[in-house]
Scaffold this motif. Sequence first.
Motif, PDB file in Angstrom:
ATOM      1  N   MET A 331       0.833  -1.213   0.000  1.00 30.81           N
ATOM      2  CA  MET A 331       0.000   0.000   0.000  1.00 30.81           C
ATOM      3  C   MET A 331       0.865   1.260   0.000  1.00 30.81           C
ATOM      4  O   MET A 331       0.569   2.231  -0.709  1.00 30.81           O
ATOM      5  CB  MET A 331      -0.928  -0.007   1.214  1.00 30.81           C
ATOM      6  N   MET A 332       1.937   1.239   0.793  1.00 35.55           N
ATOM      7  CA  MET A 332       2.820   2.399   0.823  1.00 35.55           C
ATOM      8  C   MET A 332       3.538   2.568  -0.514  1.00 35.55           C
ATOM      9  O   MET A 332       3.728   3.702  -0.992  1.00 35.55           O
ATOM     10  CB  MET A 332       3.834   2.243   1.956  1.00 35.55           C
ATOM     11  N   LEU A 333       3.928   1.465  -1.117  1.00 31.13           N
ATOM     12  CA  LEU A 333       4.521   1.537  -2.453  1.00 31.13           C
ATOM     13  C   LEU A 333       3.547   2.199  -3.415  1.00 31.13           C
ATOM     14  O   LEU A 333       3.933   3.098  -4.188  1.00 31.13           O
ATOM     15  CB  LEU A 333       4.888   0.137  -2.940  1.00 31.13           C
ATOM     16  N   ALA A 334       2.295   1.767  -3.390  1.00 31.24           N
ATOM     17  CA  ALA A 334       1.289   2.357  -4.281  1.00 31.24           C
ATOM     18  C   ALA A 334       1.124   3.837  -4.007  1.00 31.24           C
ATOM     19  O   ALA A 334       1.064   4.654  -4.934  1.00 31.24           O
ATOM     20  CB  ALA A 334      -0.044   1.634  -4.112  1.00 31.24           C
ATOM     21  N   ALA A 335       1.073   4.216  -2.723  1.00 31.52           N
ATOM     22  CA  ALA A 335       0.897   5.627  -2.373  1.00 31.52           C
ATOM     23  C   ALA A 335       2.072   6.471  -2.840  1.00 31.52           C
ATOM     24  O   ALA A 335       1.924   7.683  -3.058  1.00 31.52           O
ATOM     25  CB  ALA A 335       0.716   5.774  -0.867  1.00 31.52           C
ATOM     26  N   GLY A 336       3.248   5.850  -2.999  1.00 34.12           N
ATOM     27  CA  GLY A 336       4.417   6.580  -3.450  1.00 34.12           C
ATOM     28  C   GLY A 336       4.609   6.578  -4.949  1.00 34.12           C
ATOM     29  O   GLY A 336       5.630   7.085  -5.439  1.00 34.12           O
ATOM     30  N   LEU A 337       3.643   6.029  -5.686  1.00 39.02           N
ATOM     31  CA  LEU A 337       3.777   5.984  -7.141  1.00 39.02           C
ATOM     32  C   LEU A 337       3.222   7.216  -7.834  1.00 39.02           C
ATOM     33  O   LEU A 337       3.194   7.276  -9.060  1.00 39.02           O
ATOM     34  CB  LEU A 337       3.063   4.731  -7.688  1.00 39.02           C
ATOM     35  N   GLY A 338       2.776   8.189  -7.044  1.00 41.08           N
ATOM     36  CA  GLY A 338       2.252   9.406  -7.657  1.00 41.08           C
ATOM     37  C   GLY A 338       0.740   9.368  -7.796  1.00 41.08           C
ATOM     38  O   GLY A 338       0.058   8.615  -7.091  1.00 41.08           O
ATOM     39  N   PRO A 339       0.185  10.156  -8.705  1.00 32.71           N
ATOM     40  CA  PRO A 339      -1.269  10.300  -8.807  1.00 32.71           C
ATOM     41  C   PRO A 339      -2.033   8.998  -9.025  1.00 32.71           C
ATOM     42  O   PRO A 339      -3.171   8.866  -8.597  1.00 32.71           O
ATOM     43  CB  PRO A 339      -1.445  11.238 -10.013  1.00 32.71           C
ATOM     44  N   VAL A 340      -1.399   8.021  -9.686  1.00 34.76           N
ATOM     45  CA  VAL A 340      -2.133   6.789  -9.984  1.00 34.76           C
ATOM     46  C   VAL A 340      -2.258   5.881  -8.774  1.00 34.76           C
ATOM     47  O   VAL A 340      -3.087   4.957  -8.771  1.00 34.76           O
ATOM     48  CB  VAL A 340      -1.434   6.003 -11.115  1.00 34.76           C
ATOM     49  N   GLY A 341      -1.444   6.114  -7.745  1.00 32.53           N
ATOM     50  CA  GLY A 341      -1.316   5.111  -6.696  1.00 32.53           C
ATOM     51  C   GLY A 341      -2.241   5.219  -5.516  1.00 32.53           C
ATOM     52  O   GLY A 341      -2.500   4.219  -4.839  1.00 32.53           O
ATOM     53  N   GLY A 342      -2.749   6.410  -5.211  1.00 31.66           N
ATOM     54  CA  GLY A 342      -3.544   6.590  -4.004  1.00 31.66           C
ATOM     55  C   GLY A 342      -4.758   5.686  -3.959  1.00 31.66           C
ATOM     56  O   GLY A 342      -5.017   5.007  -2.947  1.00 31.66           O
ATOM     57  N   ALA A 343      -5.525   5.666  -5.032  1.00 34.05           N
ATOM     58  CA  ALA A 343      -6.726   4.833  -5.066  1.00 34.05           C
ATOM     59  C   ALA A 343      -6.370   3.354  -4.997  1.00 34.05           C
ATOM     60  O   ALA A 343      -7.086   2.562  -4.366  1.00 34.05           O
ATOM     61  CB  ALA A 343      -7.530   5.120  -6.339  1.00 34.05           C
ATOM     62  N   LEU A 344      -5.256   2.959  -5.615  1.00 27.98           N
ATOM     63  CA  LEU A 344      -4.841   1.556  -5.561  1.00 27.98           C
ATOM     64  C   LEU A 344      -4.437   1.158  -4.142  1.00 27.98           C
ATOM     65  O   LEU A 344      -4.703   0.029  -3.709  1.00 27.98           O
ATOM     66  CB  LEU A 344      -3.680   1.318  -6.522  1.00 27.98           C
ATOM     67  N   ALA A 345      -3.803   2.076  -3.427  1.00 28.80           N
ATOM     68  CA  ALA A 345      -3.428   1.799  -2.039  1.00 28.80           C
ATOM     69  C   ALA A 345      -4.674   1.554  -1.194  1.00 28.80           C
ATOM     70  O   ALA A 345      -4.728   0.615  -0.392  1.00 28.80           O
ATOM     71  CB  ALA A 345      -2.609   2.960  -1.475  1.00 28.80           C
ATOM     72  N   ILE A 346      -5.689   2.395  -1.362  1.00 37.27           N
ATOM     73  CA  ILE A 346      -6.917   2.243  -0.589  1.00 37.27           C
ATOM     74  C   ILE A 346      -7.664   0.986  -1.016  1.00 37.27           C
ATOM     75  O   ILE A 346      -8.262   0.284  -0.180  1.00 37.27           O
ATOM     76  CB  ILE A 346      -7.812   3.486  -0.749  1.00 37.27           C
ATOM     77  N   PHE A 347      -7.656   0.681  -2.308  1.00 39.37           N
ATOM     78  CA  PHE A 347      -8.298  -0.536  -2.798  1.00 39.37           C
ATOM     79  C   PHE A 347      -7.707  -1.758  -2.100  1.00 39.37           C
ATOM     80  O   PHE A 347      -8.427  -2.618  -1.570  1.00 39.37           O
ATOM     81  CB  PHE A 347      -8.100  -0.620  -4.323  1.00 39.37           C
ATOM     82  N   HIS A 348      -6.372  -1.846  -2.075  1.00 35.70           N
ATOM     83  CA  HIS A 348      -5.733  -2.996  -1.433  1.00 35.70           C
ATOM     84  C   HIS A 348      -5.953  -2.962   0.072  1.00 35.70           C
ATOM     85  O   HIS A 348      -6.092  -4.019   0.712  1.00 35.70           O
ATOM     86  CB  HIS A 348      -4.244  -3.019  -1.763  1.00 35.70           C
ATOM     87  N   LEU A 349      -6.004  -1.791   0.655  1.00 34.22           N
ATOM     88  CA  LEU A 349      -6.252  -1.676   2.090  1.00 34.22           C
ATOM     89  C   LEU A 349      -7.610  -2.272   2.461  1.00 34.22           C
ATOM     90  O   LEU A 349      -7.750  -2.960   3.478  1.00 34.22           O
ATOM     91  CB  LEU A 349      -6.171  -0.202   2.501  1.00 34.22           C
ATOM     92  N   LEU A 350      -8.621  -2.023   1.640  1.00 29.05           N
ATOM     93  CA  LEU A 350      -9.965  -2.517   1.938  1.00 29.05           C
ATOM     94  C   LEU A 350     -10.061  -4.030   1.756  1.00 29.05           C
ATOM     95  O   LEU A 350     -10.628  -4.733   2.608  1.00 29.05           O
ATOM     96  CB  LEU A 350     -10.987  -1.816   1.046  1.00 29.05           C
ATOM     97  N   THR A 351      -9.534  -4.549   0.660  1.00 25.79           N
ATOM     98  CA  THR A 351      -9.576  -6.000   0.477  1.00 25.79           C
ATOM     99  C   THR A 351      -8.730  -6.709   1.526  1.00 25.79           C
ATOM    100  O   THR A 351      -9.124  -7.744   2.072  1.00 25.79           O
ATOM    101  CB  THR A 351      -9.092  -6.391  -0.935  1.00 25.79           C
TER     102      THR A 351
END
Length: 634
Positions: A331-351
């Motif tokens: 999730m932290m990796l996704a959050a550090g990928l820039g604009p594309v990553g925030g939603a992916l981090a939250i998606f993985h956080l929920l699942t």
Amino acid sequence: MILEELTPVAATGVFSVAWLMIAFPLVVAAVLLVSGRRADRWGHWLGVLGPLASLALAAVLFVQLLGRSADARAVAVPVYQWLAVGGWTIDVALLVDPLSILFCLLVTGVGSVIFVYSVGYMAHDEGRRRFFGFLNLFVAAMLLLVLGGNYVMVFVGWEGVGLASYLLIGFWQQRRSAALAAKKAFVVNKLGDLGLLIAIMILFAQLGSVDFARVDAGIGQMTMPWTGLIGFGLLLAACGKSAQVPLQSWLLDAMEGPTPVSALIHAATMVTAGVYLVVRSHAIFAVAPAATVAVAVVGTVTLLAGAWIGCAKDDIKKVLAGSTMSQIGYMMLAAGLGPVGGALAIFHLLTHGAFKANLFLGAGSVMHAMDDSTDVRGYGALRFAMPWTFLTFACGYLAIIGFPFTGGYYSKDHIITAAFAVSPVYGALALIGAGITAFYMTRLVMLTFFGRRRWDKNVHAHESPAIMTVPLVILAVLGLVLGLVMNGWIQGWLAPALGTQVHETALLEITWQTLAALGVVALGVLVGWLVYRNPRQALAAEEHNPLVRIGANELYANQAADAVVVRPGALLASGVGAVDRYLVDGGIRGLTKGLASASGWMRGLQNGMVRSYALVMVAGVVVVAGGLLIRVWL
């Protein structure tokens, strides 16, 4: 495509009472903690009602947001003005938007299931009422953290979560190991909290406000190094709460708490707070590129470190704790990928919240059957004695390794694909982490549920009661279908809140990254099965494997912390103590003793005897006369 940031609209209707989501569990906690033993017979059921009431209100608010247009889905809920000093004001205010409402549903939804499970798990514990009081305090603090409309409110919830985790990790404080684990979690998190405090102070000094909307609007006017300092401060805070390298050492020790606490910490509350903070602060990281890269690097290192630890631990809960480190790293990796990553981090956080709660509660069910033993080396063949636990645990296993169409398949594979798009190094390391995840989870399942029984003949392995297995079924289903339900939708839902438009994916999108991930996962499962189909031989081989030894020692993080922080800190404290004891206190004691001696000598001159006074007078006359003669002679 960049979208306009959401401008919060004033709360009306049911939104104006959004604060009740926090109030429900907070009031329940107060009642349970002050009512005494008279509430022991019914306190646990009142404890379950706290998060359930908040879940009902969160669901209503979610439906209300669904019915609004995208630009009206951020609702400001003022409660009262807390402080007004000069030009600075701090309001107790909430923000209900697409990001915060998803967290509310996670915290209260998964939390409610864990609470119901806890009724059975803690049935024979004398402190069950107090336990449910602490759990409700935990949920209330986490809800305040994610609903707070400014960074000060986030900080209050942040500290509340830290307090509740301390109380729950050390719930069985009569055990020295539990008391030390609670203290360790508290101290390590205080180091991270300094980062959040520094960030808040800089925001006040530079922008005069810590309100999210004003920070997002004004952060672009700030220059380096201030934006970088804020970003790194937030990252430090996130590392503490989310157990990321280098502040991860507390997480595995935290398994000393009751298993439902582990599930709540890992799935829905504490360790998710750091990810929330980074994603909520997306505008800050957008103008702090160095801090953004650091977020991705920390996440990548942690996902590999946690996976390594998961391969080597024999404690079923600590295997899952290492897994949490690793998954939060994704999730932290996704959050550090820039604009594309925030939603992916939250998606993985929920699942992850669904399937990790399932896995932890499944581990608790196994412990319940095995007289509280956590050592997987003494399990084996439990699939026959515990069919429901086995089936639900298997669902969590499939979800976490990313079996097609389960939760992890969508959320984690999207992160791997996005990582490759930003850097082949990030993508390759994330892919390796997926393979290791499949290996250690296969190891865990094989040692626990397959092979021959290795437990003592006096242990009567049995299935858990329905009040524990029904929550497992609910979470197993969520872990399987949540990714499928949210895939594509969540990116569009969060886009206005994060100021970005994320590429929406199809139900079945085959790319080379997807195929590579499936291949690596299949390889990890195959290797795990081949190695651990003969558990006794595999466990014997582990004893002589240096890589296993390093992982079992948690990559020597505790030893490193002891050498770098604890011992130098103790030496410094000892030195300061010596200065205080000998220089400060010693100087004062020496002065007082000198004055006492001088006063005693002078008191001796006043003895009341005439001949003594006459002698002194004669001596004085002699001295004066001698002085006068010397002066005349000179």
